[in-house]
Design an enzyme around this catalytic site. Structure first.
Site: not given
Ligand code: GLA
Length: 377
Positions: A37, A167
């Site tokens: 997403t 991340d």
């Protein structure tokens, strides 16, 4: 963990013959929910984990950059004008230095206890430790959101993996016992309390050992399908497409593109529902959403593999409240939210099932939500 920070400082000194100026650490991450997403301007809910990469750094007086690590015996040496040409593992740290616009040479040593290739963002951990350290030493003054963007750009532009911002955001903005609820459109962040410890729940990682890579086609193909769907529906990104509009205009795209878009739209909803359930302490609902997320990745987004499906199904049969594959997919790890007293049954059952099916023995361990990147020494 100061032990690994000190070890990295010692390794730096053994390699380069003098002590580093400092050691910075940045954690890996586990995504609790919200997969693929991020590059669709959607929602994600990762945690920074208690496994980290350590970067020992000192600036030099010349234009030479040298980087060494425990991943390889080689010392990579480049002029700072060539940092953007780095390749292999050195592309992660040197790519960051390139995007930061390092104006001075430096020596760098990297050590890590984030497993590589397990989908726990060992690469973002390298990028963020180096970004935080070099930014400080060079006096650049980037804030953490800017550093996350710099890490992402290094991965996109130098490593060549078209990844999103999740991340690096988790690694830089994580908080102990909290998840990082990130809106990838506004880049607004809310640290949401997990409450797992009070509920006697733990996050179990099952690293399938099926090596996953983000720069070999599958990831980029998913990203391209999402962009094609957004284009067909004339929206800037899938964040702006509702399920109703997708269904109504189904004939605008082929079946595969339709399913790719459906995963993103429903996954965004699941992140929002998960955060709401978390705030109510409704872990049963959280678990259901995790399983729905896995099914959507398996059937609509098609990024799971048999080992991940087995890990998820076995986890659910042996006490997990919820389970799903995590990260980019095509291998890597699954997670299970599991009552503490059921972890050993779950673990033994997954080992047994993998053995029965002739899969490699997985690596199973628990992680906690940890603080983001920091200076250690
Ligand atoms: C990888 C990428 C992230 C994100 C995930 C999937 O981890 O680096 O940006 O796209 O895959 O959610």
């Amino acid at each position: 963990m100061l032990g690994l920070a000190k070890k990295t400082a010692d390794e730096f000194e053994a390699k380069f013959g003098y002590a580093p100026t400092g050691v910075w650490s940045a954690p890996g991450r586990v995504n609790i929910i919200g997969e693929h997403t991020d590059y669709n301007e959607g929602f994600v809910l990762p945690i920074a984990i208690n496994r980290a990469t350590y970067a020992a750094i000192a600036l030099r007086e010349d234009d030479t950059a040298r980087v060494a690590s425990t991943f390889s015996d080689a010392v990579v040496e480049l002029n700072i004008a060539q940092l953007g040409e780095a390749s292999g593992w050195a592309a992660y740290p040197l790519g960051v230095a390139h995007v930061l616009g390092a104006s001075k040479g430096f020596d760098l040593f990297i050590d890590s206890d984030v497993p590589v290739g397990a989908g726990l963002s060992s690469s973002a951990a390298i990028e963020c430790a180096v970004a935080l350290g070099l930014d400080e030493l060079l006096g650049l003054g980037n804030d953490r959101r800017a550093l996350a963007r710099i890490g992402q750009r290094a991965e996109n532009e130098v490593v060549g993996a078209p990844t999103g911002i999740m991340d690096q955001s988790a690694s830089l903005l994580g908080k102990v016992d909290h998840a990082v609820f990130l809106d990838c459109q506004s880049l607004e962040v809310e640290n949401v309390a997990l409450g797992f410890a009070a509920a006697a729940l733990e996050v179990v990682i099952i690293d399938t050992r099926v090596a996953h890579r983000l720069n070999d086609g599958g990831y980029a193909a998913r990203r391209a399908a999402c962009e094609a769907a957004a284009k067909a529906f004339e929206v800037p990104s899938l964040r702006h497409l509702s399920l109703e509009t997708l269904e109504a205009g189904r004939e605008l795209v082929d079946d595969v593109t339709y399913r790719r878009a459906r995963h993103i739209i429903t996954e965004n909803d699941r992140v929002l529902s998960f955060v709401a359930a978390l705030k109510l302490g409704d872990f049963k609902r959280c678990g259901e959403l995790m399983v729905q997320s896995h099914v959507s990745m398996r059937d609509d987004f098609e990024i799971s593999v048999d080992e991940l499906d087995t890990a998820v199904e076995t986890s659910m049969r042996h006490g997990a409240v919820g389970a799903r594959m995590t990260g980019g997919g095509f291998g890597g790890a699954s997670i299970a939210l599991c009552p503490i007293e059921k972890i050993s049954d779950l673990t033994n059952s997954v080992y047994a099932e993998f053995e029965l099916l002739g899969y490699a023995r997985p690596d199973i361990f628990t992680v906690n939500a940890a603080d983001g990147a920091t200076r250690q020494i």
